[in-house]
Design a protein around this motif. Structure first.
Motif, mmCIF file in Angstrom:
data_model
loop_
_atom_site.group_PDB
_atom_site.id
_atom_site.type_symbol
_atom_site.label_atom_id
_atom_site.label_comp_id
_atom_site.label_asym_id
_atom_site.label_seq_id
_atom_site.Cartn_x
_atom_site.Cartn_y
_atom_site.Cartn_z
ATOM 1 N N CYS A 1 1.085 -1.284 0.219
ATOM 2 C CA CYS A 1 -0.034 -0.033 0.006
ATOM 3 C C CYS A 1 1.349 1.194 0.192
ATOM 4 C CB CYS A 1 -0.934 0.010 1.480
ATOM 5 S SG CYS A 1 -2.165 -1.031 1.341
ATOM 6 N N ILE A 2 2.171 1.118 1.186
ATOM 7 C CA ILE A 2 2.836 2.679 0.266
ATOM 8 C C ILE A 2 3.395 2.530 0.072
ATOM 9 C CG2 ILE A 2 4.445 3.425 1.937
ATOM 10 C CD1 ILE A 2 4.062 2.141 4.731
ATOM 11 N N LEU A 3 4.211 1.566 -0.968
ATOM 12 C CA LEU A 3 4.542 1.794 -2.580
ATOM 13 C C LEU A 3 4.045 1.863 -3.434
ATOM 14 C CD1 LEU A 3 6.873 -1.651 -2.421
ATOM 15 C CD2 LEU A 3 7.574 1.020 -2.323
ATOM 16 N N PHE A 4 2.443 2.283 -3.114
ATOM 17 C CA PHE A 4 1.793 1.824 -4.002
ATOM 18 C C PHE A 4 1.113 3.930 -3.723
ATOM 19 C CE2 PHE A 4 -2.556 3.340 -6.308
ATOM 20 C CZ PHE A 4 -2.583 2.820 -7.024
ATOM 21 N N MET B 1 2.976 5.986 -2.836
ATOM 22 C CA MET B 1 4.136 6.687 -2.729
ATOM 23 C C MET B 1 4.453 6.814 -4.588
ATOM 24 S SD MET B 1 7.069 6.033 -0.303
ATOM 25 C CE MET B 1 7.891 7.592 -0.689
ATOM 26 N N ALA B 2 4.103 5.768 -5.279
ATOM 27 C CA ALA B 2 4.141 6.084 -6.847
ATOM 28 C C ALA B 2 3.614 6.919 -7.172
ATOM 29 C CB ALA B 2 3.979 4.166 -7.124
ATOM 30 N N HIS B 3 2.316 6.889 -6.574
ATOM 31 C CA HIS B 3 0.922 7.600 -7.118
ATOM 32 C C HIS B 3 0.745 9.600 -6.737
ATOM 33 C CE1 HIS B 3 0.147 3.705 -8.343
ATOM 34 N NE2 HIS B 3 0.214 4.283 -9.653
ATOM 35 N N LEU B 4 1.781 9.728 -5.448
ATOM 36 C CA LEU B 4 1.829 11.118 -5.572
ATOM 37 C C LEU B 4 2.358 12.162 -6.102
ATOM 38 C CD1 LEU B 4 4.051 10.274 -2.374
ATOM 39 C CD2 LEU B 4 2.028 11.141 -2.160
ATOM 40 N N LYS B 5 0.985 13.006 -6.423
ATOM 41 C CA LYS B 5 1.265 13.885 -6.778
ATOM 42 C C LYS B 5 2.009 15.068 -6.693
ATOM 43 C CE LYS B 5 -3.335 16.440 -8.876
ATOM 44 N NZ LYS B 5 -3.939 17.262 -8.670
ATOM 45 N N GLU B 6 3.017 15.125 -7.705
ATOM 46 C CA GLU B 6 4.048 15.876 -7.478
ATOM 47 C C GLU B 6 3.672 17.126 -7.631
ATOM 48 O OE1 GLU B 6 7.362 15.081 -7.029
ATOM 49 O OE2 GLU B 6 6.581 12.991 -7.130
#
Length: 58
Positions: free
Chosen positions: A45-48, A50-55
């Motif tokens: 869940c954390i990896l997902f 972080m990979a989909h964080l809006k910059e």
């Protein structure tokens, strides 16, 4: 391709987090449904997330 197996232990650190009881129950339910450990579910869940964080600026 190699013809041998060399097990590796990835570097991990033990941490402690506090979750609301209802969130922990939901995590445990989802982890059980996926047949994976609570720890593995939370890691994924954390990896997902972080990979989909809006910059900033997006």
């Amino acid at each position: 391709m190699t013809n041998y197996f060399s097990p590796q232990k990835p570097d991990k650190e033990v941490i402690s987090i506090r979750l609301p009881a209802d969130l922990l129950q939901a995590v445990d339910t989802c982890a059980a449904r996926a047949d994976i450990s609570r720890n593995e579910f939370i890691n994924q869940c954390i990896l997902f997330a972080m990979a989909h964080l809006k910059e900033e600026g997006e």
